[in-house]
Design an enzyme around this catalytic site. Sequence first.
Site, PDB file in Angstrom:
ATOM      1  N   ASP A  64     -19.948  47.354  42.237  1.00 37.37           N
ATOM      2  CA  ASP A  64     -20.149  46.271  43.514  1.00 37.37           C
ATOM      3  C   ASP A  64     -18.848  46.150  44.297  1.00 37.37           C
ATOM      4  OD1 ASP A  64     -21.194  43.624  41.322  1.00 37.37           O
ATOM      5  OD2 ASP A  64     -19.208  44.438  41.658  1.00 37.37           O
ATOM      6  N   ASP A  66     -16.688  43.783  46.720  1.00 37.06           N
ATOM      7  CA  ASP A  66     -16.350  42.297  47.554  1.00 37.06           C
ATOM      8  C   ASP A  66     -15.431  42.563  48.622  1.00 37.06           C
ATOM      9  OD1 ASP A  66     -18.071  41.207  45.693  1.00 37.06           O
ATOM     10  OD2 ASP A  66     -16.254  40.956  44.423  1.00 37.06           O
ATOM     11  N   ASP A 137      -7.059  36.132  39.021  1.00 34.01           N
ATOM     12  CA  ASP A 137      -6.697  36.061  37.654  1.00 34.01           C
ATOM     13  C   ASP A 137      -5.643  36.696  36.889  1.00 34.01           C
ATOM     14  OD1 ASP A 137      -8.595  37.849  38.097  1.00 34.01           O
ATOM     15  OD2 ASP A 137     -10.095  37.027  36.386  1.00 34.01           O
TER      16      ASP A 137
HETATM   17  P1  ATP Z   1     -16.558  43.060  37.196  1.00 33.68           P
HETATM   18  O1  ATP Z   1     -16.362  44.433  36.980  1.00 33.68           O
HETATM   19  O2  ATP Z   1     -17.012  42.616  35.545  1.00 33.68           O
HETATM   20  O3  ATP Z   1     -17.262  42.329  37.943  1.00 33.68           O
HETATM   21  P2  ATP Z   1     -14.674  41.575  38.740  1.00 33.68           P
HETATM   22  O4  ATP Z   1     -13.127  41.859  38.590  1.00 33.68           O
HETATM   23  O5  ATP Z   1     -15.128  42.466  39.954  1.00 33.68           O
HETATM   24  O6  ATP Z   1     -15.195  42.235  37.184  1.00 33.68           O
HETATM   25  P3  ATP Z   1     -15.903  39.394  39.261  1.00 33.68           P
HETATM   26  O7  ATP Z   1     -16.467  38.265  38.510  1.00 33.68           O
HETATM   27  O8  ATP Z   1     -16.652  40.024  40.007  1.00 33.68           O
HETATM   28  O9  ATP Z   1     -14.936  40.292  38.357  1.00 33.68           O
HETATM   29  O10 ATP Z   1     -14.624  38.620  40.472  1.00 33.68           O
HETATM   30  C1  ATP Z   1     -14.208  39.602  41.472  1.00 33.68           C
HETATM   31  C2  ATP Z   1     -12.976  39.043  41.595  1.00 33.68           C
HETATM   32  O11 ATP Z   1     -12.675  37.703  41.976  1.00 33.68           O
HETATM   33  C3  ATP Z   1     -11.883  39.472  40.485  1.00 33.68           C
HETATM   34  O12 ATP Z   1     -11.547  40.861  40.451  1.00 33.68           O
HETATM   35  C4  ATP Z   1     -10.781  38.151  40.522  1.00 33.68           C
HETATM   36  O13 ATP Z   1      -9.939  38.948  41.410  1.00 33.68           O
HETATM   37  C5  ATP Z   1     -11.583  37.047  41.045  1.00 33.68           C
HETATM   38  N1  ATP Z   1     -11.919  36.251  40.147  1.00 33.68           N
HETATM   39  C6  ATP Z   1     -13.049  36.208  39.611  1.00 33.68           C
HETATM   40  N2  ATP Z   1     -13.275  35.182  38.479  1.00 33.68           N
HETATM   41  C7  ATP Z   1     -11.886  34.469  38.708  1.00 33.68           C
HETATM   42  C8  ATP Z   1     -11.184  33.462  38.143  1.00 33.68           C
HETATM   43  N3  ATP Z   1     -11.948  32.925  37.094  1.00 33.68           N
HETATM   44  N4  ATP Z   1     -10.033  33.235  38.395  1.00 33.68           N
HETATM   45  C9  ATP Z   1      -9.383  33.858  39.189  1.00 33.68           C
HETATM   46  N5  ATP Z   1      -9.818  34.742  39.899  1.00 33.68           N
HETATM   47  C10 ATP Z   1     -11.095  35.349  39.585  1.00 33.68           C
HETATM   48 MG    MG Z   2     -17.309  41.976  40.337  1.00 34.19          MG
END
Ligand code: ATP
Ligand code: MG
Length: 408
Positions: A64, A66, A137
């Site tokens: 996905d 964002d 993060d």
């Molecule tokens: P995944 O592949 O597991 O979805 P992801 O990095 O895309 O990993 P998401 O939970 O979809 O994780 O979050 C999207 C983005 O938002 C992350 O890449 C990060 O930049 C930010 N993010 C998510 N959770 C946090 C958090 N707890 N603290 C700070 N930034 C966060």
């Molecule tokens: Mg994600």
Amino acid sequence: MLSIITKIPWLHKGPVRLCPSGFRREDIDTDTFKVVCRLKSFGHAAYIVGGAVRDLALGIRPKDFDVATSAHPIDIKRIFGNAIIIGHRFKLVHIRFRYGKIIETATFRRHHGQKEGQVVTHDNVFGTEKEDAFRRDFTVNALFFDPDRDEIIDYVGGLADLKKRILRSIGDPDERLVEDPVRMIRAVKFSAKFGLAMDPRLEKAIRKHRDKISLCSQRRLFEELIKILKAGMFSAFVRRAAELSLLDRYLPFIAQLREKNSGYLARLLTACDECMKNRDTGLYIPFSLLTWPLVEDKYRQCRDIQKALRLTFHELQSQLPVSKNEKLDIRTLMLFIPRFDYLRHHAQKKKFIIRKMVRMPAFNEALYLYGLIERSRDQVHDGYEFWKRTATLVRNTEMARRQLKDPA
Ligand code: ATP
Ligand code: MG
């Protein structure tokens, strides 16, 4: 792609810009591309952000995408007819496309400004592009990508960390983990999923603050668990979490099973990962596999599978808060397991019940689960093969009978 980075001197002030990105065009979602371009055409800054950019940089096709933008939610809604504003704590916009596809678009936001050592309760302040990068993060999760210019913008050294395959917290890991302890689970997830080594400061901070997992919302912890399961990497996650002494804080029931019979648990976890990778199945299969050892234990004591299930769900309600519907699916499948075990030893006397079982709508799914459980057990059994043979026999006989009745 990452080899280009060595040629860039790391700039301590201002972001590193990498153009061309080296990303494969076909890995970039066309609707997301259009969203970014449309926002830019209205004079806003807009980027693909977060996990999608990390995945692209690692040569993985993102699941996905964002988008982060300087446009405020209300402006985004004005620009896109297919957008809805969601969220209480922080307003996000969902831009909806065909077949239920959603592109989450968020306005740049900055660090909440709460005091050090506090768990963050509000996180909804708009900010600049740079502030948005710094509130994320880990460095590898804070890259911005402009698909229009094919440029990566890196404020935090994420590209260099990806090249070195290091997971590093943005800012002081102690502070960042305390303000949101879910980041500990996320750190283990990313480290296990992408084989990233943990920055020693981050690892030390996880060991120090692991007890703070108990302060996290159950919903967020469960959301992370679902993502880990869906990625088919639960075995690797459990191993890494145990190494960091985090497993008994996050999922004590898994830690206990690991202590009791590590071989059995390891095989169940492998089965979980295999079924998520190879089969388009609901989460009820991995949930069933994870809960089975507890159900089995209780069933041995009370010989009542319904009661064993009830007690297990009750015991695990905070660690595995599955929905009512999921409980129903798990229960439906698990009721088959002791019957599979029992009936194959009484096949001659119970032919009628066996035929009835084979005709049940959940039979195939239950047999699949039974196969996975049986393979994970310590002793070798042939129950799965017996039921597969029997099901084929029953179905063939029934088809032959139907054809005899109605030859046309
Ligand atoms: P995944 O592949 O597991 O979805 P992801 O990095 O895309 O990993 P998401 O939970 O979809 O994780 O979050 C999207 C983005 O938002 C992350 O890449 C990060 O930049 C930010 N993010 C998510 N959770 C946090 C958090 N707890 N603290 C700070 N930034 C966060
Ligand atoms: Mg994600």
